[in-house]
Design an enzyme around this catalytic site. Structure first.
Site, PDB file in Angstrom:
ATOM      1  N   GLY A 126      38.217  31.062  33.664  1.00 59.33           N
ATOM      2  CA  GLY A 126      36.840  31.143  34.157  1.00 59.33           C
ATOM      3  C   GLY A 126      36.920  31.621  35.593  1.00 59.33           C
ATOM      4  N   CYS A 167      36.360  35.734  39.325  1.00 61.35           N
ATOM      5  CA  CYS A 167      37.094  36.999  39.352  1.00 61.35           C
ATOM      6  C   CYS A 167      37.482  37.528  37.985  1.00 61.35           C
ATOM      7  CB  CYS A 167      38.305  36.868  40.246  1.00 61.35           C
ATOM      8  SG  CYS A 167      37.812  36.799  41.969  1.00 61.35           S
ATOM      9  N   ARG A 199      31.591  28.783  39.236  1.00 61.92           N
ATOM     10  CA  ARG A 199      31.215  30.070  38.636  1.00 61.92           C
ATOM     11  C   ARG A 199      31.998  30.325  37.347  1.00 61.92           C
ATOM     12  NH1 ARG A 199      31.337  33.939  43.953  1.00 61.92           N
ATOM     13  NH2 ARG A 199      33.103  32.593  44.456  1.00 61.92           N
TER      14      ARG A 199
HETATM   15  C1  UDX Z   1      33.768  38.395  46.894  1.00 60.85           C
HETATM   16  C2  UDX Z   1      33.413  39.389  45.795  1.00 60.85           C
HETATM   17  O1  UDX Z   1      32.324  38.840  45.053  1.00 60.85           O
HETATM   18  C3  UDX Z   1      34.524  39.618  44.838  1.00 60.85           C
HETATM   19  O2  UDX Z   1      34.256  40.839  44.126  1.00 60.85           O
HETATM   20  C4  UDX Z   1      35.826  39.816  45.526  1.00 60.85           C
HETATM   21  O3  UDX Z   1      36.866  39.822  44.553  1.00 60.85           O
HETATM   22  C5  UDX Z   1      36.055  38.701  46.527  1.00 60.85           C
HETATM   23  O4  UDX Z   1      34.982  38.683  47.499  1.00 60.85           O
HETATM   24  P1  UDX Z   1      33.375  35.910  47.175  1.00 60.85           P
HETATM   25  O5  UDX Z   1      33.996  35.878  48.527  1.00 60.85           O
HETATM   26  O6  UDX Z   1      33.510  34.732  46.301  1.00 60.85           O
HETATM   27  O7  UDX Z   1      33.897  37.130  46.322  1.00 60.85           O
HETATM   28  O8  UDX Z   1      31.850  36.318  47.404  1.00 60.85           O
HETATM   29  P2  UDX Z   1      30.665  35.274  47.629  1.00 60.85           P
HETATM   30  O9  UDX Z   1      31.162  33.901  47.479  1.00 60.85           O
HETATM   31  O10 UDX Z   1      29.558  35.798  46.797  1.00 60.85           O
HETATM   32  O11 UDX Z   1      30.321  35.480  49.180  1.00 60.85           O
HETATM   33  C6  UDX Z   1      29.702  36.652  49.640  1.00 60.85           C
HETATM   34  C7  UDX Z   1      29.108  36.311  51.007  1.00 60.85           C
HETATM   35  O12 UDX Z   1      28.505  37.487  51.556  1.00 60.85           O
HETATM   36  C8  UDX Z   1      28.002  35.254  50.943  1.00 60.85           C
HETATM   37  O13 UDX Z   1      28.280  34.290  51.913  1.00 60.85           O
HETATM   38  C9  UDX Z   1      26.721  36.018  51.290  1.00 60.85           C
HETATM   39  O14 UDX Z   1      25.822  35.221  52.028  1.00 60.85           O
HETATM   40  C10 UDX Z   1      27.242  37.154  52.139  1.00 60.85           C
HETATM   41  N1  UDX Z   1      26.428  38.358  52.130  1.00 60.85           N
HETATM   42  C11 UDX Z   1      25.957  38.881  50.952  1.00 60.85           C
HETATM   43  C12 UDX Z   1      26.154  39.004  53.365  1.00 60.85           C
HETATM   44  O15 UDX Z   1      26.564  38.552  54.418  1.00 60.85           O
HETATM   45  N2  UDX Z   1      25.410  40.147  53.369  1.00 60.85           N
HETATM   46  C13 UDX Z   1      24.923  40.678  52.201  1.00 60.85           C
HETATM   47  O16 UDX Z   1      24.235  41.719  52.260  1.00 60.85           O
HETATM   48  C14 UDX Z   1      25.197  40.029  50.961  1.00 60.85           C
HETATM   49  C1  UDX Z   2      42.521  35.018  40.348  1.00 62.70           C
HETATM   50  C2  UDX Z   2      43.823  35.739  40.647  1.00 62.70           C
HETATM   51  O1  UDX Z   2      44.911  34.848  40.420  1.00 62.70           O
HETATM   52  C3  UDX Z   2      43.838  36.200  42.093  1.00 62.70           C
HETATM   53  O2  UDX Z   2      45.018  36.936  42.337  1.00 62.70           O
HETATM   54  C4  UDX Z   2      42.616  37.086  42.326  1.00 62.70           C
HETATM   55  O3  UDX Z   2      42.559  37.508  43.665  1.00 62.70           O
HETATM   56  C5  UDX Z   2      41.348  36.319  42.011  1.00 62.70           C
HETATM   57  O4  UDX Z   2      41.396  35.842  40.668  1.00 62.70           O
HETATM   58  P1  UDX Z   2      41.471  32.650  40.711  1.00 62.70           P
HETATM   59  O5  UDX Z   2      40.469  33.162  39.745  1.00 62.70           O
HETATM   60  O6  UDX Z   2      41.030  32.038  41.985  1.00 62.70           O
HETATM   61  O7  UDX Z   2      42.484  33.863  41.138  1.00 62.70           O
HETATM   62  O8  UDX Z   2      42.353  31.519  39.983  1.00 62.70           O
HETATM   63  P2  UDX Z   2      43.636  31.548  39.044  1.00 62.70           P
HETATM   64  O9  UDX Z   2      44.566  30.555  39.541  1.00 62.70           O
HETATM   65  O10 UDX Z   2      44.106  32.944  38.852  1.00 62.70           O
HETATM   66  O11 UDX Z   2      43.052  31.013  37.625  1.00 62.70           O
HETATM   67  C6  UDX Z   2      42.106  31.808  36.968  1.00 62.70           C
HETATM   68  C7  UDX Z   2      41.732  31.092  35.676  1.00 62.70           C
HETATM   69  O12 UDX Z   2      42.825  31.142  34.752  1.00 62.70           O
HETATM   70  C8  UDX Z   2      41.378  29.620  35.876  1.00 62.70           C
HETATM   71  O13 UDX Z   2      40.239  29.314  35.083  1.00 62.70           O
HETATM   72  C9  UDX Z   2      42.595  28.890  35.331  1.00 62.70           C
HETATM   73  O14 UDX Z   2      42.251  27.637  34.779  1.00 62.70           O
HETATM   74  C10 UDX Z   2      43.070  29.846  34.236  1.00 62.70           C
HETATM   75  N1  UDX Z   2      44.494  29.742  33.932  1.00 62.70           N
HETATM   76  C11 UDX Z   2      45.405  30.035  34.900  1.00 62.70           C
HETATM   77  C12 UDX Z   2      44.888  29.395  32.644  1.00 62.70           C
HETATM   78  O15 UDX Z   2      44.040  29.129  31.787  1.00 62.70           O
HETATM   79  N2  UDX Z   2      46.217  29.343  32.348  1.00 62.70           N
HETATM   80  C13 UDX Z   2      47.172  29.627  33.281  1.00 62.70           C
HETATM   81  O16 UDX Z   2      48.356  29.550  32.971  1.00 62.70           O
HETATM   82  C14 UDX Z   2      46.754  29.970  34.605  1.00 62.70           C
END
Ligand code: UDX
Ligand code: UDX
Length: 464
Positions: free
Chosen positions: A290, A293, A360
């Site tokens: 989940g 990303c 998310r």
């Molecule tokens: C982001 C991207 O969604 C993802 O594609 C990438 O892999 C990692 O960076 P994340 O950091 O989790 O992921 O984004 P999010 O948690 O949605 O934060 C975005 C931030 O940008 C929020 O704090 C929002 O308030 C801010 N924002 C959004 C701005 O400052 N200006 C804008 O116009 C829109």
């Molecule tokens: C992932 C990538 O690892 C990272 O490199 C990228 O920048 C963003 O997306 P993240 O989504 O934060 O990072 O977490 P991650 O530790 O990768 O786990 C992703 C999902 O896979 C989680 O829901 C986790 O529970 C699941 N997972 C992970 C499994 O089900 N089995 C595993 O062995 C490892």
């Protein structure tokens, strides 16, 4: 160096705080005033181990500031990181409206100084040139003149503003829950650009990290840096996430066959993981992936393939196996409890993985939805999502409790959704006595089947 990160989500805030931590002068910009006020007081709007500590020390050293003023941030930075959200649209493509708004905003505030504009957010492949165009749109909107780029009769052209910038793709590989560690101890740094000056500035920016100055093990050789073209750098981000997600769906497919033939997938995972070509990471079978990303990036990559006439069947299969894992858990509950209507199910953990507060696309949200549809009552305990803190609409029908003991009381089954380490320490014999029927579906194969059965539980794993 002078840095500005725009967007202070999991990526923008971690990137800004870590760059300040290693000695740069950083301004973080966000358009959410409440978030900015919170960060100014040294508090992080997200739960990420170690983040508020490095925020506080960098702020004390006067190297980290927060503002909603995009112009001030852009004027300050010689390196500008775009780290705003690129959430998925219903059709799977990325919603890039925020990237557009920020790129144009940058164009409107460029001040003649050469700047490197860095795509940190995961943007659709081929976006690098698109971001450059948006920045130029921003510039021309400001000068209200048609911008002559390249040709054009310069002798008669009115005073033109020639913007000095290049765009670099610098994908992030941060895992939530270990984002600081991953930033300071990366396996590699990927830089996508066709301009050597931009690459050189990025190498200067990351030098302390490349030289392992802030690494857990400073004796390691320098971090590998791959400088490549924009499109390949953007594809590396998607391909990496797609491979990891596919690896997880692979072991889940094997788990589903193991269940039918009486093999134990945790043993199979160990056995194949010892092959150095496979490796033992991301081979934990369970309820699947989940988060913000994997789902988004796979959907976007599949969509990009379709846009160019390619049907990404393997990636689609990885997505469908992943979705099926969630219904599998319901089937296991129905096998044990028969009718779920009127039964009380307690979820141990809600977040999509441990050590984060991120809900998310957490598998728990789908499980909750299905259980409620079937007429079950749902309780949940999560170490981070407390009864008071949660405003998530998906949890509206969930009875959020503040301890595993309360969760177990009068419940017909427990479902371990997230492998929080504290779930190893629970007094399971005591919990078994509180339940109507001591059943636990262990969606992460996290608990010891022997220990749980000795505690009086019927432990049901995935693939074992
Ligand atoms: C982001 C991207 O969604 C993802 O594609 C990438 O892999 C990692 O960076 P994340 O950091 O989790 O992921 O984004 P999010 O948690 O949605 O934060 C975005 C931030 O940008 C929020 O704090 C929002 O308030 C801010 N924002 C959004 C701005 O400052 N200006 C804008 O116009 C829109
Ligand atoms: C992932 C990538 O690892 C990272 O490199 C990228 O920048 C963003 O997306 P993240 O989504 O934060 O990072 O977490 P991650 O530790 O990768 O786990 C992703 C999902 O896979 C989680 O829901 C986790 O529970 C699941 N997972 C992970 C499994 O089900 N089995 C595993 O062995 C490892």
């Amino acid at each position: 160096m002078r840095v500005c990160t725009i967007g202070t989500g999991y990526v923008g805030l971690v990137t800004g705080a870590c760059l300040a931590h290693i000695g740069h002068d950083v301004i973080c910009v966000d358009n959410n005033p409440e978030k900015v006020e919170l960060m100014k007081s040294g508090h992080s709007p997200i739960y990420e181990p170690g983040l508020s500590e490095i925020m506080k020390s960098a702020m004390a050293a006067n190297r980290l500031q927060f503002t909603t003023d995009l112009g001030a941030g852009i004027a300050h930075g010689e390196i500008l990181f775009i780290a705003v959200g690129t959430p998925p649209l219903p059709n799977g493509s990325s919603d890039t409206q925020y990237v557009e708004a920020v790129a144009k905003g940058i164009g409107q505030h460029l001040n003649g100084e050469y700047k490197v504009i860095v795509n940190k957010s995961t943007v659709p492949i081929g976006s690098g040139d698109w971001v450059k165009m948006l920045v130029l749109d921003g510039v021309s909107e400001r000068t209200k003149q048609p911008l002559l780029v390249g040709g054009g009769d310069s002798t008669h052209a009115p005073e033109q503003f020639t913007p000095q910038f290049d765009v670099v793709s610098n994908p992030e590989f941060l895992r939530e829950g270990s984002a600081i560690y991953d930033t300071l101890n990366p396996d590699r740094i990927v830089l996508g650009s066709n301009n050597q000056q931009a690459i050189d500035l990025m190498l200067q920016l990351y030098a302390p990290i490349i030289d392992r100055k802030y690494a857990e093990d400073t004796s390691l050789p320098p971090v590998s840096v791959l400088a490549t073209d924009l499109g390949s750098a953007e594809m590396i981000k998607y391909a990496a996430n797609a491979f990891l997600a596919t690896k997880i769906s692979f072991i889940n497919e094997i788990a589903n066959i193991c269940e039918r033939v009486g093999a134990d997938v945790t043993q199979v995972s160990k056995g194949i993981g010892l092959d150095s070509r496979i490796g033992n990471k991301f081979l934990n079978a369970g309820i699947g992936w989940g988060g913000s990303c994997f789902p988004k990036d796979l959907a976007a990559l599949i969509h990009t393939g379709a846009d160019y006439g390619y049907d990404a069947r393997l990636l689609k299969a990885a997505v469908s196996v992943n979705q099926q894992q969630r219904t599998l858990v319901i089937q296991k509950l129905q096998t044990s409890l028969k009718i779920l209507k009127g039964k009380t199910i307690g979820l141990l953990g809600l977040t999509f993985k441990p050590d984060t507060d991120d809900l998310r696309d957490a598998p728990a949200l789908d499980i909750i939805h299905i259980l409620i549809e079937l007429g079950a009552k749902v309780k949940a305990y999560d170490p981070i999502i407390s009864p008071q803190s949660s405003t998530n609409p998906y949890l509206a029908n969930v009875n959020l409790v503040d301890s595993p003991q309360t969760l177990a009381t009068d419940s017909d089954a427990l479902v371990l959704m997230t492998e929080w380490s504290e779930f190893q320490e629970i007094d399971y014999p005591h919990l078994a006595g509180l339940m109507r029927s001591p059943i636990v579906v262990d969606c992460r194969n996290f608990l010891s089947p022997i220990k749980l059965s000795e505690s009086g539980f019927n432990h049901i794993g995935i693939g074992c």
